[in-house]
Design a protein around this motif. Structure first.
Motif, PDB file in Angstrom:
ATOM      1  N   SER A  72      -2.254  10.573 -11.362  1.00  0.00           N
ATOM      2  CA  SER A  72      -3.355  10.928 -10.463  1.00  0.00           C
ATOM      3  C   SER A  72      -2.886  11.193  -9.032  1.00  0.00           C
ATOM      4  O   SER A  72      -3.590  10.921  -8.073  1.00  0.00           O
ATOM      5  N   GLY A  73      -1.691  11.726  -8.912  1.00  0.00           N
ATOM      6  CA  GLY A  73      -1.151  12.045  -7.596  1.00  0.00           C
ATOM      7  C   GLY A  73      -0.413  10.912  -6.919  1.00  0.00           C
ATOM      8  O   GLY A  73       0.212  11.106  -5.871  1.00  0.00           O
ATOM      9  N   MET A  74      -0.434   9.719  -7.520  1.00  0.00           N
ATOM     10  CA  MET A  74       0.204   8.573  -6.869  1.00  0.00           C
ATOM     11  C   MET A  74       1.718   8.699  -6.855  1.00  0.00           C
ATOM     12  O   MET A  74       2.380   8.225  -5.932  1.00  0.00           O
ATOM     13  N   ARG A  75       2.302   9.368  -7.861  1.00  0.00           N
ATOM     14  CA  ARG A  75       3.760   9.531  -7.886  1.00  0.00           C
ATOM     15  C   ARG A  75       4.236  10.294  -6.646  1.00  0.00           C
ATOM     16  O   ARG A  75       5.217   9.906  -6.005  1.00  0.00           O
ATOM     17  N   ALA A  76       3.536  11.345  -6.309  1.00  0.00           N
ATOM     18  CA  ALA A  76       3.899  12.132  -5.125  1.00  0.00           C
ATOM     19  C   ALA A  76       3.689  11.327  -3.850  1.00  0.00           C
ATOM     20  O   ALA A  76       4.520  11.348  -2.935  1.00  0.00           O
ATOM     21  N   THR A  77       2.579  10.608  -3.790  1.00  0.00           N
ATOM     22  CA  THR A  77       2.273   9.805  -2.606  1.00  0.00           C
ATOM     23  C   THR A  77       3.345   8.744  -2.383  1.00  0.00           C
ATOM     24  O   THR A  77       3.820   8.541  -1.264  1.00  0.00           O
ATOM     25  N   GLU A  78       3.727   8.066  -3.446  1.00  0.00           N
ATOM     26  CA  GLU A  78       4.779   7.047  -3.347  1.00  0.00           C
ATOM     27  C   GLU A  78       6.100   7.660  -2.891  1.00  0.00           C
ATOM     28  O   GLU A  78       6.813   7.081  -2.063  1.00  0.00           O
ATOM     29  N   ALA A  79       6.454   8.815  -3.456  1.00  0.00           N
ATOM     30  CA  ALA A  79       7.731   9.439  -3.133  1.00  0.00           C
ATOM     31  C   ALA A  79       7.852   9.702  -1.636  1.00  0.00           C
ATOM     32  O   ALA A  79       8.913   9.478  -1.033  1.00  0.00           O
ATOM     33  N   VAL A  80       6.779  10.170  -1.021  1.00  0.00           N
ATOM     34  CA  VAL A  80       6.826  10.471   0.414  1.00  0.00           C
ATOM     35  C   VAL A  80       6.723   9.188   1.232  1.00  0.00           C
ATOM     36  O   VAL A  80       7.421   9.022   2.236  1.00  0.00           O
ATOM     37  N   TRP A  90       7.727  15.948   3.399  1.00  0.00           N
ATOM     38  CA  TRP A  90       6.299  16.072   3.711  1.00  0.00           C
ATOM     39  C   TRP A  90       5.484  15.924   2.437  1.00  0.00           C
ATOM     40  O   TRP A  90       5.932  16.257   1.349  1.00  0.00           O
ATOM     41  N   LEU A  91       4.261  15.466   2.593  1.00  0.00           N
ATOM     42  CA  LEU A  91       3.300  15.395   1.501  1.00  0.00           C
ATOM     43  C   LEU A  91       2.142  16.336   1.790  1.00  0.00           C
ATOM     44  O   LEU A  91       1.622  16.361   2.909  1.00  0.00           O
ATOM     45  N   VAL A  92       1.750  17.127   0.782  1.00  0.00           N
ATOM     46  CA  VAL A  92       0.478  17.839   0.892  1.00  0.00           C
ATOM     47  C   VAL A  92      -0.595  16.820   0.505  1.00  0.00           C
ATOM     48  O   VAL A  92      -0.818  16.542  -0.666  1.00  0.00           O
ATOM     49  N   GLY A  93      -1.205  16.214   1.511  1.00  0.00           N
ATOM     50  CA  GLY A  93      -2.178  15.157   1.285  1.00  0.00           C
ATOM     51  C   GLY A  93      -3.560  15.724   1.015  1.00  0.00           C
ATOM     52  O   GLY A  93      -4.047  16.562   1.774  1.00  0.00           O
ATOM     53  N   THR A  94      -4.173  15.289  -0.075  1.00  0.00           N
ATOM     54  CA  THR A  94      -5.495  15.767  -0.468  1.00  0.00           C
ATOM     55  C   THR A  94      -6.468  14.595  -0.555  1.00  0.00           C
ATOM     56  O   THR A  94      -6.080  13.432  -0.457  1.00  0.00           O
ATOM     57  N   SER A  95      -7.737  14.919  -0.800  1.00  0.00           N
ATOM     58  CA  SER A  95      -8.735  13.863  -0.942  1.00  0.00           C
ATOM     59  C   SER A  95      -8.411  12.960  -2.128  1.00  0.00           C
ATOM     60  O   SER A  95      -8.640  11.747  -2.073  1.00  0.00           O
ATOM     61  N   SER A  96      -7.865  13.532  -3.201  1.00  0.00           N
ATOM     62  CA  SER A  96      -7.533  12.715  -4.373  1.00  0.00           C
ATOM     63  C   SER A  96      -6.521  11.628  -4.018  1.00  0.00           C
ATOM     64  O   SER A  96      -6.707  10.454  -4.353  1.00  0.00           O
ATOM     65  N   GLN A  97      -5.443  12.034  -3.343  1.00  0.00           N
ATOM     66  CA  GLN A  97      -4.366  11.084  -3.074  1.00  0.00           C
ATOM     67  C   GLN A  97      -4.688  10.112  -1.948  1.00  0.00           C
ATOM     68  O   GLN A  97      -4.415   8.920  -2.042  1.00  0.00           O
ATOM     69  N   LEU A  98      -5.202  10.641  -0.852  1.00  0.00           N
ATOM     70  CA  LEU A  98      -5.337   9.833   0.353  1.00  0.00           C
ATOM     71  C   LEU A  98      -6.659   9.081   0.434  1.00  0.00           C
ATOM     72  O   LEU A  98      -6.815   8.197   1.273  1.00  0.00           O
TER      73      LEU A  98
END
Length: 325
Positions: A72-80, A90-98
């Motif tokens: 659910s996008g958490m892998r990308a969020t954690e990586a950054v 950089w992270l492309v931060g969206t409503s789902s992740q943030l």
């Protein structure tokens, strides 16, 4: 006049700052990793690649788009969040992740609010409720009436559990007073494929990826979840026009960085991204895709924006009972 000793002490006191200033001035010293929590071709991916292409000549370094769509996008969020805070990831931060993930994960793998900071806002894009082109519902009101008449028989597809399209579907069912079978997919394009195959009745898709399908005639849009009709789809009514007052929802794309990234680097990222996305040609292009570019924001304003979104949407997400997949 200061003594020689005082001048020497002042010079020595300034020495610890010199490396930090030099690092900020030298940025970027290597390619940028732009991490996207969606599959190739998804909303955030499409926007990220547009912006990356425009940024590369200004930055003077390659920008490597990296798709990490798992969890659910958490892998990308954690990586950054765990990356070196030097401005090169950089992270492309969206409503789902943030926003949504704060309500969906227990425990949280990483404290998103503390681990990341906003750098720049890119664009906003609403959702579109789509059905197969030959669906018998004439409009949104007719679709809701048919769904109410056959509780649980309509299948509402979406991207992964907890993502914006999933939450919009759940929120829609609640507001419409209808019961659907909800079927999240690993990626939203799979749900769209199954609408075309007749296995899914409807789905909310982000306008960036929904409008090409509508224009191609494969699916039909019943309503857009923006306050006003989209310039890119003027014939598509809003959800409010279809009978759901104040149903305004969607996603946004921002740039987020590790929280410890130096202010000077964050300011440069902010200036560069604002320069690109506020350019008339880019604003027009993002508008054609079914979104719009808000006024340029400072990093502090981006953080304030995300804070307001959390206050608004975390209770809504929790009320749906959704959990991360």
């Amino acid at each position: 006049m200061p003594s020689r000793r005082a001048l020497t002490l002042a010079a020595l006191a300034a020495l610890p700052l010199a490396p930090r200033i030099a690092r900020a001035d030298a940025w970027p010293s290597q390619p940028i990793r732009l991490v996207v929590a969606s599959a190739a071709g998804g909303n955030a991916d499409v926007v990220a690649r547009l912006v990356a292409n425009a940024l590369e000549p200004r930055i003077g370094q390659r920008i490597l788009v990296e798709n990490l769509a798992a969890a659910s996008g958490m892998r990308a969020t954690e990586a950054v969040a765990r990356a070196a805070p030097d401005g090169h990831v950089w992270l492309v931060g969206t409503s789902s992740q943030l926003v949504h993930n704060i309500a969906l994960f227990d425990p949280m793998p990483v404290d998103i609010a503390r681990a990341l900071r906003g750098a720049a806002m890119i664009n906003e894009s609403p959702g579109v409720l789509v059905v197969k082109a030959d669906h018998p519902a004439r409009d949104l009101a007719d679709f809701i009436a048919r769904a109410k008449a056959a509780p649980g028989s309509f299948v509402m597809g979406s991207g992964p559990a907890g993502t914006t399209t999933h939450i919009m579907g759940l929120h829609f069912a609640d507001r419409a007073g209808a019961r659907f079978e909800h079927l999240p997919y690993p990626v939203g394009s799979q749900a769209m494929r199954d609408i075309l195959g007749g296995r899914v009745t409807a789905m909310f898709d982000i306008a960036v990826t929904a409008l090409p399908q509508i224009r191609g005639g494969a699916v039909r849009g019943l309503g857009v979840s923006s306050a006003e009709r989209l310039a890119a789809a003027p014939d598509l009514p809003t959800m409010a026009e279809g009978g759901l007052r104040d149903f305004v929802a969607g996603t946004w794309n921002s740039i987020a960085l590790p929280a410890a990234t130096p202010d000077a680097v964050v300011a440069r990222v902010n200036a560069l991204v604002n320069e690109v996305v506020q350019a008339p040609a880019m604003r027009a292009r993002l508008g054609e895709l079914g979104g719009f570019v808000p006024a340029a924001m400072t990093p502090a304003e981006v953080d304030a924006w995300v804070t307001r979104e959390r206050a608004l949407w975390i209770p809504v997400v929790r009320a749906t009972g959704a959990r991360a997949s």
